[in-house]
Design an enzyme around this catalytic site. Structure first.
Site, PDB file in Angstrom:
ATOM      1  N   ASN A  32       1.008   0.394   5.917  1.00 58.98           N
ATOM      2  CA  ASN A  32       1.436  -0.445   4.798  1.00 58.98           C
ATOM      3  C   ASN A  32       2.211  -1.612   5.389  1.00 58.98           C
ATOM      4  O   ASN A  32       3.144  -1.393   6.164  1.00 58.98           O
ATOM      5  CB  ASN A  32       2.336   0.363   3.852  1.00 58.98           C
ATOM      6  CG  ASN A  32       3.085  -0.526   2.887  1.00 58.98           C
ATOM      7  OD1 ASN A  32       2.545  -1.521   2.413  1.00 58.98           O
ATOM      8  ND2 ASN A  32       4.320  -0.181   2.601  1.00 58.98           N
ATOM      9  N   GLY A  33       1.827  -2.838   5.046  1.00 58.46           N
ATOM     10  CA  GLY A  33       2.533  -4.011   5.558  1.00 58.46           C
ATOM     11  C   GLY A  33       1.533  -5.069   5.989  1.00 58.46           C
ATOM     12  O   GLY A  33       0.358  -5.018   5.610  1.00 58.46           O
ATOM     13  N   TRP A  59      -3.659  -1.619  -1.373  1.00 58.39           N
ATOM     14  CA  TRP A  59      -3.591  -2.866  -2.137  1.00 58.39           C
ATOM     15  C   TRP A  59      -3.968  -3.949  -1.135  1.00 58.39           C
ATOM     16  O   TRP A  59      -3.236  -4.236  -0.202  1.00 58.39           O
ATOM     17  CB  TRP A  59      -2.176  -3.070  -2.688  1.00 58.39           C
ATOM     18  CG  TRP A  59      -2.103  -4.234  -3.603  1.00 58.39           C
ATOM     19  CD1 TRP A  59      -2.581  -4.300  -4.880  1.00 58.39           C
ATOM     20  CD2 TRP A  59      -1.542  -5.506  -3.301  1.00 58.39           C
ATOM     21  NE1 TRP A  59      -2.342  -5.545  -5.383  1.00 58.39           N
ATOM     22  CE2 TRP A  59      -1.715  -6.307  -4.453  1.00 58.39           C
ATOM     23  CE3 TRP A  59      -0.922  -6.054  -2.197  1.00 58.39           C
ATOM     24  CZ2 TRP A  59      -1.284  -7.612  -4.511  1.00 58.39           C
ATOM     25  CZ3 TRP A  59      -0.491  -7.358  -2.256  1.00 58.39           C
ATOM     26  CH2 TRP A  59      -0.671  -8.128  -3.406  1.00 58.39           C
ATOM     27  N   LYS A 101      -1.814  -6.150 -19.730  1.00 60.91           N
ATOM     28  CA  LYS A 101      -1.455  -6.748 -18.442  1.00 60.91           C
ATOM     29  C   LYS A 101      -2.437  -7.830 -18.037  1.00 60.91           C
ATOM     30  O   LYS A 101      -2.058  -8.858 -17.504  1.00 60.91           O
ATOM     31  CB  LYS A 101      -1.394  -5.649 -17.377  1.00 60.91           C
ATOM     32  CG  LYS A 101      -0.922  -6.137 -16.020  1.00 60.91           C
ATOM     33  CD  LYS A 101       0.552  -6.516 -16.061  1.00 60.91           C
ATOM     34  CE  LYS A 101       1.061  -7.113 -14.768  1.00 60.91           C
ATOM     35  NZ  LYS A 101       2.295  -7.881 -14.972  1.00 60.91           N
ATOM     36  N   GLU A 122       8.765 -11.129 -25.631  1.00 57.68           N
ATOM     37  CA  GLU A 122       7.748 -10.164 -25.222  1.00 57.68           C
ATOM     38  C   GLU A 122       8.240  -8.720 -25.271  1.00 57.68           C
ATOM     39  O   GLU A 122       7.542  -7.840 -25.771  1.00 57.68           O
ATOM     40  CB  GLU A 122       7.399 -10.510 -23.769  1.00 57.68           C
ATOM     41  CG  GLU A 122       6.016 -10.278 -23.357  1.00 57.68           C
ATOM     42  CD  GLU A 122       5.801 -10.671 -21.891  1.00 57.68           C
ATOM     43  OE1 GLU A 122       6.660 -11.326 -21.257  1.00 57.68           O
ATOM     44  OE2 GLU A 122       4.751 -10.290 -21.392  1.00 57.68           O
ATOM     45  N   LYS A 178      10.153 -13.866 -21.885  1.00 51.57           N
ATOM     46  CA  LYS A 178      10.511 -12.476 -21.559  1.00 51.57           C
ATOM     47  C   LYS A 178      11.215 -11.830 -22.733  1.00 51.57           C
ATOM     48  O   LYS A 178      10.962 -10.690 -23.081  1.00 51.57           O
ATOM     49  CB  LYS A 178      11.428 -12.398 -20.327  1.00 51.57           C
ATOM     50  CG  LYS A 178      10.824 -12.576 -18.964  1.00 51.57           C
ATOM     51  CD  LYS A 178       9.769 -11.596 -18.562  1.00 51.57           C
ATOM     52  CE  LYS A 178       8.424 -12.048 -19.018  1.00 51.57           C
ATOM     53  NZ  LYS A 178       7.542 -12.646 -18.048  1.00 51.57           N
ATOM     54  N   GLU A 216      10.489 -19.476 -19.677  1.00 49.75           N
ATOM     55  CA  GLU A 216      10.202 -18.131 -19.193  1.00 49.75           C
ATOM     56  C   GLU A 216      11.247 -17.128 -19.715  1.00 49.75           C
ATOM     57  O   GLU A 216      10.898 -16.004 -20.094  1.00 49.75           O
ATOM     58  CB  GLU A 216      10.172 -18.146 -17.654  1.00 49.75           C
ATOM     59  CG  GLU A 216       9.939 -16.809 -16.992  1.00 49.75           C
ATOM     60  CD  GLU A 216       8.622 -16.138 -17.336  1.00 49.75           C
ATOM     61  OE1 GLU A 216       7.741 -16.781 -17.942  1.00 49.75           O
ATOM     62  OE2 GLU A 216       8.480 -14.940 -17.033  1.00 49.75           O
ATOM     63  N   ARG A 243       1.317   1.646  -6.000  1.00 47.94           N
ATOM     64  CA  ARG A 243       1.447   0.685  -4.898  1.00 47.94           C
ATOM     65  C   ARG A 243       0.128  -0.003  -4.565  1.00 47.94           C
ATOM     66  O   ARG A 243       0.068  -0.866  -3.688  1.00 47.94           O
ATOM     67  CB  ARG A 243       1.974   1.392  -3.648  1.00 47.94           C
ATOM     68  CG  ARG A 243       3.313   2.069  -3.863  1.00 47.94           C
ATOM     69  CD  ARG A 243       3.762   2.777  -2.615  1.00 47.94           C
ATOM     70  NE  ARG A 243       4.066   1.852  -1.555  1.00 47.94           N
ATOM     71  CZ  ARG A 243       5.224   1.231  -1.383  1.00 47.94           C
ATOM     72  NH1 ARG A 243       6.205   1.458  -2.227  1.00 47.94           N
ATOM     73  NH2 ARG A 243       5.407   0.404  -0.384  1.00 47.94           N
ATOM     74  N   HIS A 302      16.459 -33.111 -31.116  1.00 47.71           N
ATOM     75  CA  HIS A 302      15.345 -33.736 -31.848  1.00 47.71           C
ATOM     76  C   HIS A 302      14.729 -32.799 -32.877  1.00 47.71           C
ATOM     77  O   HIS A 302      13.594 -33.015 -33.295  1.00 47.71           O
ATOM     78  CB  HIS A 302      14.274 -34.204 -30.854  1.00 47.71           C
ATOM     79  CG  HIS A 302      14.778 -35.286 -29.950  1.00 47.71           C
ATOM     80  ND1 HIS A 302      15.058 -36.552 -30.403  1.00 47.71           N
ATOM     81  CD2 HIS A 302      15.096 -35.275 -28.628  1.00 47.71           C
ATOM     82  CE1 HIS A 302      15.509 -37.286 -29.397  1.00 47.71           C
ATOM     83  NE2 HIS A 302      15.545 -36.530 -28.311  1.00 47.71           N
ATOM     84  N   CYS A 323       0.877  -1.172   0.000  1.00 49.53           N
ATOM     85  CA  CYS A 323       0.000   0.000   0.000  1.00 49.53           C
ATOM     86  C   CYS A 323       0.910   1.216   0.000  1.00 49.53           C
ATOM     87  O   CYS A 323       2.119   1.097   0.132  1.00 49.53           O
ATOM     88  CB  CYS A 323      -0.861   0.043   1.252  1.00 49.53           C
ATOM     89  SG  CYS A 323      -1.919  -1.394   1.464  1.00 49.53           S
TER      90      CYS A 323
END
Ligand code: F6R
Length: 600
Positions: free
Chosen positions: A103-104, A77, A595, A480, A477, A473, A30, A496, A2
């Protein structure tokens, strides 16, 4: 994650409400589930709304304000309780004597909540934060000063927090920090605090970074920092050199590199309260009662599918049969999924249409469903039987980075919990990962590698075992954000067919850690590549002799299998990032992508 802000100005100085709203607009990265402010000139006046800051601004536009000089603000958040007006911060005690933003994560909030409820406190939200104003209130009832009440309440908290509080009829903002960022701002006619400098950079570039365990007392013309014992701390005022234009990215050029750098903190948050070093147990109450006696089925897309592949291997290693499906290929029409099945959707956003359809189909046949997600209150969280939050904090860049690391970590804990395994070695290895990633971030030569190979015809990525999803991955990346051709393969598959593609201008990135059987076999595959004059970049912990066959090395610290795949992946994220930077790509918003993919 947050964002919090606090301000106290002199009479006739900047208007507190304007300062708080400006600051929150810089902190929305945040979290933006809700926003709120408390103004404290005289009585405490709280305004808060579910949704983005604009919802709060619309509500405030209907009210009259007369130049308040002190207040705190918050952008949320969600971690405890879904987005709602009631769960929005600030939170107050029953008599509105104190307002608090946080925040936390307060790990012991349930015990504190039970204790306060037994003493007659009625709660208005589901949040962990609300215990704080009530604890302060109890101290005020006992007749102690505002400052003593604040410090006494904070001393009861376990977990992570950056907390700010204002009191009725007082001209002081109090703050405390433990494992969540908190920075003070010093201006000629006021004092600020915030989770991040951009929140007040428009007003001052003179800052003091608070350390864990420290408290701050701010008035318009004075700031005092004290330690846990109440002794004054000598502080240094630093001057921020970066441009306010970079606000929100904390001085980084892109959200992607900021989020790559946030991985150590994100993982610590993911592990918080869930790992027990003494017993080697993983403690995830969210998953209690799950029965993995049949085959566990994962559904996911893109990066989350790569994490699901890690989940499959983790479970299989522990004797639990498991499989993963690309969500758009999953259907209960042809698969034997029924009321005995356990189906786990892995989705950062919790909104991906393909994954949601798969989860809904599984629900439709009576399967037990689980969401492994980052977003509280998302569709996946609401529509499954169990939710396991990865707690990575909001990810702004389209390319998933820190959420992949947190998914890998969360699935390691999930597999351990489901199989009933206890392993002190695993817990120790997981705990070490944040520092290991930090050492990679501090010393990586990925930029050099990117400079060397940015104009290659294609890039290939290979790995075995836990490093196979990392190879996929790494390639995802790369394609992308650089728009260059890249493919990931199981190292054994190269011969192969794909081997026909390798040339002197197609680097092969090989992920090889340890010196066991898998490492040996991957080295065999690397030799096949090297024999064709193809450049090899080894991501390695130096345990094997892969370096003999590699043109370049990206080093990672030595650790166990799954942990090393989390750490190794960071090097590949950095190579993709620097390659895209050199090529001048639109890194945070790559062409054609979004996103959250809410169409099938
Ligand atoms: C790649 C990326 C995507 C997502 C995929 C699933 O960097 O971000 O491949 O992983 O669209 O998204 P979630 O996890 O939100 O379901």
């Amino acid at each position: 994650m947050c964002g919090i802000i606090g301000y106290v100005g002199s009479e006739g100085g900047d208007d507190a409400l304007g300062v708080l709203i400006d600051g929150l607009s810089q902190l929305e990265y945040r979290g933006y589930d809700s926003a709120g402010v408390a103004l404290a000139d005289g009585g405490i006046d709280v305004h808060k709304r579910q949704g983005e800051l604009s919802a709060l601004q619309s509500a405030l536009a209907l009210e009259q304000f007369d130049g308040d000089t002190i207040g705190i603000g918050h952008t949320r958040w969600s971690t405890h309780g879904p987005p709602s007006d009631a769960n929005a911060h600030p939170h107050t005690d029953a008599d509105d004597r104190v307002a608090v933003v946080h925040n936390g994560i307060i790990e012991n909030y349930q015990a504190l909540r039970d204790e306060l409820a037994a003493a007659g406190v009625e709660f208005e939200s589901d949040t962990d934060t609300e215990v704080v104003p009530h604890l302060i209130s109890q101290q005020l009832d006992a007749g102690v000063s505002n400052e003593a009440a604040f410090r006494a309440a904070i001393s009861r908290l376990e977990g992570s927090y950056a907390i700010a509080a204002v009191f009725e009829g007082a001209d002081t903002v109090y703050a405390a920090r433990n494992e969540s960022p908190l920075v003070l701002g010093v201006a000629d006619d006021g004092r600020f605090l915030a989770s991040d400098v951009p929140a007040f950079i428009e007003y001052t570039d003179r800052v003091i970074y608070l350390e864990d365990g420290e408290f701050a007392r701010l008035t318009a013309d004075e700031h005092v920092v004290i330690d846990g014992e109440g002794a004054p701390v000598e502080t240094t005022i630093e001057t921020i050199s970066w441009d306010p234009e970079d606000a929100g990215k904390s001085g980084y050029d892109h959200y992607m590199i900021k989020e790559i750098n946030e991985q150590p903190a994100a993982l610590r948050e993911c592990f918080r309260g869930r790992l027990d070093e003494l017993t080697g147990r993983v403690d995830v109450p969210e998953l209690e009662g799950l029965d993995p006696s049949g085959t566990v089925t994962f559904v996911a897309c893109g990066t989350s599918y790569h994490a699901a592949m890690v989940g499959v291997r983790l479970l299989q290693e522990r004797g639990v049969p498991a499989q993963a499906f690309i969500a758009s290929e999953f259907t209960t029409d042809t698969l034997p999924i029924d009321s005995e099945s356990l189906v786990i959707g892995v989705t950062q956003s919790g909104e991906t249409a393909d994954t949601m359809r798969a989860i809904r189909e599984a629900n439709g046949v009576g399967a037990t469903t689980v969401a492994v997600t980052n977003v509280v209150g998302s569709s996946a969280a609401r529509e499954t039987d169990h939710v396991f939050y990865i707690r990575a904090g909001p990810e702004i860049s389209v390319a998933a980075t820190k959420t992949f690391a947190s998914q890998q970590a969360a699935l390691t804990m999930l597999a351990t919990a489901l199989s009933g395994e206890r392993s002190r070695d695993l817990v120790t290895d997981l705990r070490a990962v944040p520092d290991q990633i930090q050492s990679v971030l501090d010393s990586s030569n990925a930029r050099e590698i990117a400079e060397h190979y940015h104009d290659a015809d294609a890039a290939f990525f290979i790995g075995r075992g836990y490093h196979y999803p990392v190879a996929l991955e790494g390639a995802l990346k790369m394609k992308e954000i650089t728009y260059s051709h890249a493919e990931g393969f199981a190292a054994g598959e190269l011969k192969h067919g794909p081997l026909a593609l390798v040339t002197e201008n197609t680097p092969v990135f090989a992920v090889v850690t340890g010196d066991g059987r898998l490492a040996e076999k991957t080295i065999g595959n690397v030799k096949e590549v090297e024999a064709r004059g193809t450049p090899v970049v080894a991501v390695t912990d130096g345990q094997s002799d892969i370096e003999r066959y590699a043109d370049h090395v990206l080093s990672v610290p030595a650790t166990s299998n799954v942990a090393s795949s989390i750490v190794a992946n960071v090097q590949l994220q950095l190579v993709a990032y620097w390659t895209a930077t050199i090529l001048g790509r639109s890194i945070d918003k790559p062409r054609n992508l979004a996103k959250s993919v809410t169409v099938e």
